[in-house]
Design a protein around this motif. Structure first.
Motif, short mmCIF file in Angstrom:
data_model
loop_
_atom_site.label_atom_id
_atom_site.label_comp_id
_atom_site.label_asym_id
_atom_site.label_seq_id
_atom_site.Cartn_x
_atom_site.Cartn_y
_atom_site.Cartn_z
N MET A 33 69.73 5.26 75.37
CA MET A 33 69.28 5.89 74.64
C MET A 33 68.35 5.58 74.42
SD MET A 33 71.72 8.34 71.08
CE MET A 33 72.20 9.16 72.40
N TYR A 34 67.11 6.73 74.22
CA TYR A 34 65.74 6.74 73.43
C TYR A 34 65.80 7.24 72.40
CZ TYR A 34 63.89 3.20 77.32
OH TYR A 34 63.83 2.48 78.17
N ALA A 35 65.50 6.59 70.97
CA ALA A 35 65.68 7.20 69.57
C ALA A 35 63.78 7.92 69.70
CB ALA A 35 66.00 6.35 68.86
N ASP A 36 64.09 8.70 68.45
CA ASP A 36 63.03 9.47 68.11
C ASP A 36 61.79 8.76 67.34
OD1 ASP A 36 63.56 9.45 66.19
OD2 ASP A 36 63.23 11.77 65.83
N GLY A 37 61.01 9.31 67.79
CA GLY A 37 59.84 8.12 66.54
C GLY A 37 60.72 7.88 65.28
N PRO A 71 65.46 0.41 60.41
CA PRO A 71 64.42 1.26 60.11
C PRO A 71 63.23 0.27 59.94
CG PRO A 71 65.59 1.09 57.59
CD PRO A 71 66.11 0.46 59.08
N VAL A 72 62.44 0.94 60.41
CA VAL A 72 60.52 -0.45 61.07
C VAL A 72 60.25 0.59 59.45
CG1 VAL A 72 58.54 -0.86 61.82
CG2 VAL A 72 61.04 -0.91 62.76
N ILE A 73 60.22 2.02 59.10
CA ILE A 73 59.63 2.80 58.68
C ILE A 73 61.19 3.48 56.99
CG2 ILE A 73 58.86 4.83 57.61
CD1 ILE A 73 56.58 4.66 60.54
N ILE A 87 54.93 10.07 56.05
CA ILE A 87 55.28 8.79 57.78
C ILE A 87 54.69 8.97 58.88
CG2 ILE A 87 57.42 9.31 58.94
CD1 ILE A 87 59.00 10.22 56.66
N VAL A 88 54.54 10.06 59.07
CA VAL A 88 53.45 10.43 60.64
C VAL A 88 52.58 9.38 60.81
CG1 VAL A 88 53.00 12.05 62.13
CG2 VAL A 88 54.08 12.97 60.69
N PRO A 89 51.39 9.30 59.28
CA PRO A 89 50.53 7.99 60.52
C PRO A 89 50.81 7.21 60.24
CG PRO A 89 50.25 9.80 58.51
CD PRO A 89 51.10 9.82 58.66
N GLN A 90 51.92 6.28 59.50
CA GLN A 90 52.48 4.79 59.87
C GLN A 90 53.56 5.25 61.38
OE1 GLN A 90 54.98 3.57 56.44
NE2 GLN A 90 54.99 6.05 55.79
N LEU A 94 51.89 3.35 65.45
CA LEU A 94 53.58 1.96 66.43
C LEU A 94 53.07 2.69 67.01
CD1 LEU A 94 56.64 1.95 63.47
CD2 LEU A 94 54.44 0.58 63.59
N ILE A 95 53.42 3.66 67.51
CA ILE A 95 52.98 4.76 68.61
C ILE A 95 51.93 4.75 69.56
CG2 ILE A 95 53.15 7.47 69.62
CD1 ILE A 95 55.04 7.98 67.76
N GLU A 96 50.90 4.17 69.18
CA GLU A 96 49.56 3.89 70.26
C GLU A 96 49.30 2.28 70.27
OE1 GLU A 96 46.74 4.63 67.08
OE2 GLU A 96 47.00 7.53 67.36
#
Length: 252
Positions: A33-37, A71-73, A87-90, A94-96
């Motif tokens: 199971m992969y979590a959301d961002g 939690p990383v963030i 939160i989203v810019p952080q 990570l996603i990029e």
């Protein structure tokens, strides 16, 4: 229900992970199971426990482990619109940084780790994911058609790699899309790619939903849509794992 905090050896280090599985002796089908961002947090642990209660060994890795343990963030108890501004810019950074090459290296490690756990039975596994985790689940299923019998992804950018990538799928698929994420026209194009793959699938827009509808700690949460998610996910796993389904040969 039993739970563990684990460390998964990878090509790039150690990924922390959460696992949930039934008590007692016996071996169980495995689910990655992969979590959301937003990552591993109480709501994801609860969802893993819920799924494990139906007879599965559920492994939830921290796929952002290169940046630290989950939690990383830092997250609030309930994630609202105002919280997303910070939160989203952080998260995007990570996603990029989480390239397709990293995803596939990690998928190898996560599947290897899952399948050698003493509580996990022989045979194929399932992968499921939420938001960006749904894309990771899709990439995992595409890369491992001989090991993954079922793929489920929810409010996820599953078509991000193009229709040619989906044509390589062998698992039975359920994609549950948020109404705010996908137009009916885009859904039709996505489903054409699944038709071309020749796999059994359901791919549908959950009415009235916005991105993140499964996550009860966000303002996107939709209780009816979460129930629908379980109504789609559990039969899929029952067909493909509990009855020994073979990848590439799902019911149509």
């Amino acid at each position: 229900m039993l739970t563990k905090t684990l460390q998964i050896p990878t090509a790039d280090g150690q990924a922390d992970a959460f696992a949930a599985f039934p008590e007692g002796e016996g071996r169980h089908p495995g689910v990655l199971m992969y979590a959301d961002g937003f990552g591993i947090r109480p709501v994801l642990r609860d969802m893993a426990r819920e799924l494990a209660g139906h007879g599965y060994y559920v492994l939830v890795p921290n796929f952002f482990y290169r940046h630290g343990p989950a939690p990383v963030i830092e997250l609030p108890e309930c994630i609202g619109e105002e919280d997303r501004v910070a939160i989203v810019p952080q998260l995007m950074r990570l996603i990029e940084a989480h390239t397709a090459e990293r995803v596939l290296r990690d998928a190898d490690a996560f599947l290897d780790f899952l399948t050698v756990q003493p509580e996990v039975g022989d045979g194929p596994v399932a992968v499921t994911g939420y938001c960006i985790g749904g894309l990771l689940a899709t990439r995992t299923a595409v890369a491992h058609p001989d090991r993954v019998a079922a793929l489920a992804a929810f409010h996820a950018p599953v078509g991000a790699d193009g229709p040619g990538n989906l044509a390589k799928l062998a698992a039975e698929v359920h994609f549950g899309h948020a109404e705010s994420d996908l137009t009916p026209e885009a859904l039709g194009e996505l489903n054409q790619a699944l038709d071309a793959a020749g796999v059994g699938y359901t791919s549908e827009i959950y009415p009235g939903t916005v991105h993140g509808f499964t996550m009860s700690d966000t303002d996107a949460y939709d209780d009816a849509a979460l129930r629908r998610h379980w109504e789609r996910l559990l039969p899929l796993l029952g067909r493909t794992l509990e009855r020994g389904g073979e990848p590439g040969h799902p019911p149509r």
